[in-house]
Enzyme design. Structure first.
Site, PDB file in Angstrom:
ATOM      1  N   ARG A 280      21.463   0.196 -39.072  1.00 51.83           N
ATOM      2  CA  ARG A 280      22.534   0.588 -38.167  1.00 51.83           C
ATOM      3  C   ARG A 280      22.835   2.071 -38.366  1.00 51.83           C
ATOM      4  O   ARG A 280      22.890   2.554 -39.495  1.00 51.83           O
ATOM      5  CB  ARG A 280      23.818  -0.230 -38.423  1.00 51.83           C
ATOM      6  CG  ARG A 280      23.770  -1.661 -37.889  1.00 51.83           C
ATOM      7  CD  ARG A 280      23.647  -1.716 -36.366  1.00 51.83           C
ATOM      8  NE  ARG A 280      23.564  -3.073 -35.846  1.00 51.83           N
ATOM      9  CZ  ARG A 280      22.429  -3.697 -35.519  1.00 51.83           C
ATOM     10  NH1 ARG A 280      21.259  -3.076 -35.636  1.00 51.83           N
ATOM     11  NH2 ARG A 280      22.445  -4.923 -35.044  1.00 51.83           N
TER      12      ARG A 280
ATOM     13  N   ASN B  74      13.760 -11.599 -35.345  1.00 53.23           N
ATOM     14  CA  ASN B  74      12.938 -10.404 -35.133  1.00 53.23           C
ATOM     15  C   ASN B  74      12.584  -9.704 -36.441  1.00 53.23           C
ATOM     16  O   ASN B  74      12.340  -8.500 -36.459  1.00 53.23           O
ATOM     17  CB  ASN B  74      13.602  -9.445 -34.141  1.00 53.23           C
ATOM     18  CG  ASN B  74      15.053  -9.166 -34.504  1.00 53.23           C
ATOM     19  OD1 ASN B  74      15.437  -9.298 -35.657  1.00 53.23           O
ATOM     20  ND2 ASN B  74      15.840  -8.763 -33.528  1.00 53.23           N
TER      21      ASN B  74
ATOM     22  N   HIS C  24      17.183   1.828 -29.183  1.00 52.98           N
ATOM     23  CA  HIS C  24      17.214   0.627 -30.035  1.00 52.98           C
ATOM     24  C   HIS C  24      16.185  -0.391 -29.526  1.00 52.98           C
ATOM     25  O   HIS C  24      16.475  -1.180 -28.622  1.00 52.98           O
ATOM     26  CB  HIS C  24      18.624   0.033 -29.988  1.00 52.98           C
ATOM     27  CG  HIS C  24      18.894  -0.965 -31.058  1.00 52.98           C
ATOM     28  ND1 HIS C  24      20.163  -1.293 -31.441  1.00 52.98           N
ATOM     29  CD2 HIS C  24      18.074  -1.706 -31.831  1.00 52.98           C
ATOM     30  CE1 HIS C  24      20.117  -2.207 -32.390  1.00 52.98           C
ATOM     31  NE2 HIS C  24      18.846  -2.478 -32.644  1.00 52.98           N
TER      32      HIS C  24
ATOM     33  N   GLN D 121      26.018   3.478 -29.338  1.00 53.75           N
ATOM     34  CA  GLN D 121      24.866   3.156 -28.491  1.00 53.75           C
ATOM     35  C   GLN D 121      25.347   2.768 -27.108  1.00 53.75           C
ATOM     36  O   GLN D 121      26.292   1.986 -27.023  1.00 53.75           O
ATOM     37  CB  GLN D 121      24.074   2.004 -29.115  1.00 53.75           C
ATOM     38  CG  GLN D 121      23.357   2.421 -30.365  1.00 53.75           C
ATOM     39  CD  GLN D 121      22.378   1.388 -30.876  1.00 53.75           C
ATOM     40  OE1 GLN D 121      21.692   1.629 -31.841  1.00 53.75           O
ATOM     41  NE2 GLN D 121      22.291   0.240 -30.259  1.00 53.75           N
TER      42      GLN D 121
HETATM   43  P1  NAD Z   1      19.566 -10.143 -44.081  1.00 54.25           P
HETATM   44  O1  NAD Z   1      20.945 -10.677 -44.023  1.00 54.25           O
HETATM   45  O2  NAD Z   1      18.440 -11.088 -44.290  1.00 54.25           O
HETATM   46  O3  NAD Z   1      19.461  -9.028 -45.237  1.00 54.25           O
HETATM   47  C1  NAD Z   1      20.470  -8.091 -45.480  1.00 54.25           C
HETATM   48  C2  NAD Z   1      20.405  -7.710 -46.954  1.00 54.25           C
HETATM   49  O4  NAD Z   1      21.326  -6.643 -47.163  1.00 54.25           O
HETATM   50  C3  NAD Z   1      20.808  -8.856 -47.869  1.00 54.25           C
HETATM   51  O5  NAD Z   1      19.826  -9.048 -48.880  1.00 54.25           O
HETATM   52  C4  NAD Z   1      22.131  -8.411 -48.453  1.00 54.25           C
HETATM   53  O6  NAD Z   1      22.371  -8.885 -49.773  1.00 54.25           O
HETATM   54  C5  NAD Z   1      21.969  -6.889 -48.405  1.00 54.25           C
HETATM   55  N1  NAD Z   1      23.264  -6.207 -48.439  1.00 54.25           N
HETATM   56  C6  NAD Z   1      24.367  -6.491 -47.698  1.00 54.25           C
HETATM   57  N2  NAD Z   1      25.370  -5.648 -48.035  1.00 54.25           N
HETATM   58  C7  NAD Z   1      24.880  -4.837 -49.001  1.00 54.25           C
HETATM   59  C8  NAD Z   1      25.439  -3.761 -49.752  1.00 54.25           C
HETATM   60  N3  NAD Z   1      26.705  -3.387 -49.575  1.00 54.25           N
HETATM   61  N4  NAD Z   1      24.649  -3.150 -50.661  1.00 54.25           N
HETATM   62  C9  NAD Z   1      23.378  -3.543 -50.857  1.00 54.25           C
HETATM   63  N5  NAD Z   1      22.783  -4.551 -50.181  1.00 54.25           N
HETATM   64  C10 NAD Z   1      23.538  -5.181 -49.254  1.00 54.25           C
HETATM   65  O7  NAD Z   1      19.377  -9.320 -42.747  1.00 54.25           O
HETATM   66  P2  NAD Z   1      18.011  -8.832 -42.095  1.00 54.25           P
HETATM   67  O8  NAD Z   1      17.540  -9.840 -41.120  1.00 54.25           O
HETATM   68  O9  NAD Z   1      17.094  -8.355 -43.165  1.00 54.25           O
HETATM   69  O10 NAD Z   1      18.565  -7.592 -41.237  1.00 54.25           O
HETATM   70  C11 NAD Z   1      19.170  -6.486 -41.905  1.00 54.25           C
HETATM   71  C12 NAD Z   1      19.863  -5.625 -40.873  1.00 54.25           C
HETATM   72  O11 NAD Z   1      18.888  -5.007 -40.038  1.00 54.25           O
HETATM   73  C13 NAD Z   1      20.747  -6.383 -39.878  1.00 54.25           C
HETATM   74  O12 NAD Z   1      22.024  -6.644 -40.398  1.00 54.25           O
HETATM   75  C14 NAD Z   1      20.785  -5.465 -38.694  1.00 54.25           C
HETATM   76  O13 NAD Z   1      21.852  -4.560 -38.830  1.00 54.25           O
HETATM   77  C15 NAD Z   1      19.463  -4.717 -38.782  1.00 54.25           C
HETATM   78  N6  NAD Z   1      18.521  -5.138 -37.711  1.00 54.25           N
HETATM   79  C16 NAD Z   1      18.118  -4.216 -36.820  1.00 54.25           C
HETATM   80  C17 NAD Z   1      17.248  -4.571 -35.796  1.00 54.25           C
HETATM   81  C18 NAD Z   1      16.761  -3.548 -34.799  1.00 54.25           C
HETATM   82  O14 NAD Z   1      16.263  -3.907 -33.735  1.00 54.25           O
HETATM   83  N7  NAD Z   1      16.852  -2.281 -35.098  1.00 54.25           N
HETATM   84  C19 NAD Z   1      16.821  -5.887 -35.662  1.00 54.25           C
HETATM   85  C20 NAD Z   1      17.225  -6.813 -36.630  1.00 54.25           C
HETATM   86  C21 NAD Z   1      18.091  -6.428 -37.659  1.00 54.25           C
END
Ligand code: NAD
Length: 410
Positions: A321, A183, A369, A350
Site C-alpha cells: 500500500r 491474487n 494498481h 488512488q
Molecule cells: P497476509 O495477511 O497473508 O500477510 C500479511 C503479513 O504482514 C502477515 O504475515 C502479518 O503478520 C504481517 N504484518 C502485519 N502487520 C505487520 C507489522 N506491523 N509489522 C510487520 N509485519 C506485519 O496478506 P497478503 O495476502 O500477503 O497481502 C499483503 C498485503 O499486500 C495486503 O494487505 C494488501 O495490502 C497488499 N496486496 C496488494 C495487491 C495489489 O494488487 N497490489 C494485491 C493483494 C494484496
C-alpha cells in the site's frame, strides 16, 4: 443576501452527511446473511474497449466478476457501477453541492439545487452487500456506512480492505471479508518482475529501443545481477512467502521481518532468515519488498528517518500500500540516489493525481494498481455462496467479524 445564504446553509445541512449520520442507530451485529433476495452492489473499474469480446476479463464493470447470471438466477439484484466518487460524496459533500439561487421577489426566495451524486451513493441506502476492489477503491467512509442501513457484508474482491473505515464497520456490526489468497501468485510474480526490472536497469534500455536510440553505457553503468544480493520482505504472509519461494533459485541471501515468525520447517524450506528488528535488518538489504497490510501500525512506517537507515542504493518494491511510505521522503531519496530504484503499483491516494511525485521521480517502475487484477487472479463467488447460505467464511477471510478487527489490524 445573508438570509438567502442562511437558507441555503439550512438546506445543505438537512441534506448533508451529518443529518444522515445522526439517524437513529439500530443495526444489529450479524455475521451471516439474513435470507431473502439481496441487493448486491459492485464497484469495479471500467473495461471500455478492452472489455469488448473478452469475457475472461471479469474484473471490469462490464463483466462484473462474471457472476451476474448466477446472482440473478437466484433472485438477487446486482447493480454494478464504476462511479464511486461523484462530486457529492462522503464528508466533502457540502463544498461540492451545485447551487442556483433565484430571487423571485423582494420577500420570497426560491432555492434550486442540483445534487450530483455518484451512482454508488444512489444504491447505498438499500444495498445488502457492497463489493469493492482495491484497484478502483470506493472509499467506504463512516458517513457512507451510516447511510447504508441495510448493509450486511462489505466484500473486498482482492486483498487489502484499508479503503474501508474498519472501525466504523465494526461499530455498525458489519462483516468485512476479503477473498484471501485470490491474487497471491499475481502479486508475487509482479514483485519479482519489478525487482528484476530495477536491478537490471531495464526501463531506460526499453525507452531507448522505443525512441530509436542505442546507448549501451546509458543502461550498463547501473545494471546489476540479482544473484548474490540480500533481498528482504517486510511482511511474510501469503505474498511475502511466495515471493521468497520464487526468489530462492536466484541465489540471493533472503531475509524477512514480520510481527510473527514462520515455523522453523517452513523457514528452512524458504531459505529465509528471520529478523525481529526491522531497523537492524534494513541496512543489510540491497532490495526490500513491502508485503504487509496498511494498518494503524504500518501507515507511514517508512518515513524519512527509516529510509535514511537503509543502505545507500537500495531498491524498494512496494505493491502492498502506498501509505506505508512517506510519499515525499521516497521522492526525495530517489532524487538523491539514496533509493536507487522504487517500483510498485500502489499509491496514496488512488487514482494517483497527475502531480503525484512518484510519477516523476528518477528510476521508478510505477504503474497503476494492477498487480492483483490479472485475468487469473479472481474469485468472489464462493464467498457470496457461503453468505447466501448463512455459512461462515474461512477464518482467514474475515477482516471484521462480530464487531472485532482481525489481529493484524488491531
Ligand atoms: P497476509 O495477511 O497473508 O500477510 C500479511 C503479513 O504482514 C502477515 O504475515 C502479518 O503478520 C504481517 N504484518 C502485519 N502487520 C505487520 C507489522 N506491523 N509489522 C510487520 N509485519 C506485519 O496478506 P497478503 O495476502 O500477503 O497481502 C499483503 C498485503 O499486500 C495486503 O494487505 C494488501 O495490502 C497488499 N496486496 C496488494 C495487491 C495489489 O494488487 N497490489 C494485491 C493483494 C494484496
Amino acid at each position: 443576501m445573508a438570509a438567502i445564504m442562511r437558507a441555503a446553509r439550512q438546506v445543505v445541512s438537512a441534506l448533508g452527511p451529518h443529518a444522515l449520520r445522526d439517524a437513529p442507530a439500530g443495526r444489529s451485529l450479524h455475521t451471516a446473511s439474513t435470507g431473502g433476495g439481496k441487493k448486491i452492489v459492485g464497484v469495479f473499474y471500467k473495461g471500455g474497449e478492452y472489455a469488448d469480446g473478452n469475457p475472461d476479463f471479469v474484473g471490469c464493470a462490464e463483466h462484473a466478476l462474471g457472476i451476474r447470471g448466477w446472482l440473478e438466477s437466484q433472485g438477487h439484484q446486482y447493480v454494478v457501477t464504476d462511479d464511486k466518487d461523484g462530486p457529492n460524496c462522503g464528508e466533502h459533500s457540502i463544498t461540492n453541492l451545485t447551487f442556483s439561487l433565484y430571487m423571485a421577489s423582494a420577500t420570497s426566495v426560491t432555492l434550486h439545487y442540483t445534487r450530483v451524486a455518484a451512482e454508488l451513493e444512489k444504491h447505498l441506502a438499500d444495498a445488502h452487500v457492497l463489493i469493492t476492489t482495491p484497484f478502483h477503491p470506493a472509499y467506504v467512509t463512516a458517513s457512507r456506512i451510516a447511510r447504508a442501513r441495510n448493509l450486511e457484508l462489505l466484500l473486498t474482491a482482492g486483498i487489502g480492505s484499508d479503503h474501508v473505515d474498519l472501525a466504523a464497520a465494526a461499530a455498525a456490526g458489519l462483516t468485512v471479508a476479503e477473498v484471501t489468497g485470490s491474487n497471491t501468485v499475481s502479486v508475487a510474480e509482479d514483485q519479482l518482475m519489478r525487482v528484476l526490472v530495477l536491478v537490471r536497469n531495464f526501463l531506460p534500455g526499453h525507452r531507448q529501443a522505443v525512441a530509436g536510440e542505442w546507448d549501451v553505457a546509458g543502461v550498463a553503468h547501473r545494471a546489476r545481477d540479482l544473484e548474490g544480493k540480500t533481498v528482504a520482505t517486510v511482511g511474510a504472509g501469503r505474498i511475502g512467502r511466495l515471493l521468497l519461494r520464487r526468489l530462492k533459485p536466484f541465489g540471493c541471501r533472503l531475509l524477512y521481518h514480520d510481527r510473527l515468525r514462520i515455523q522453523p520447517e517452513m523457514e528452512e524450506e524458504l531459505g529465509a532468515e528471520f529478523e525481529a528488528d526491522l531497523d537492524a535488518m534494513l541496512p543489510k538489504c540491497d532490495v526490500v519488498v513491502m508485503n504487509m497490510p496498511l494498518t494503524d501500525k504500518t501507515r507511514g512506517m517508512f518515513d524519512k528517518d527509516r529510509i535514511a537507515r537503509m543502505k545507500k542504493g537500495v531498491i524498494i518494491v512496494n505493491n502492498a500500500r502506498g501509505a506505508i511510505m512517506d510519499t515525499q521522503a521516497v521522492a526525495d531519496a530517489c532524487a538523491t540516489g539514496h533509493i536507487a530504484g522504487y517500483g510498485g503499483d500502489v499509491w496514496h491516494p488512488q487514482p494517483a493525481p497527475k502531480d503525484h511525485p512518484w510519477r516523476y521521480m528518477p528510476n521508478n517502475a510505477m504503474t497503476p494498481h494492477i498487480s492483483g487484477t490479472t485475468i487469473d487472479g479472481q474469485g468472489v463467488k464462493d464467498t457470496l455462496e457461503r453468505y447466501f447460505k448463512g455459512q461462515d467464511f474461512p477464518a482467514q477471510n474475515y477482516i471484521v467479524k462480530e464487531g472485532k478487527l482481525a489481529g493484524q489490524y488491531q
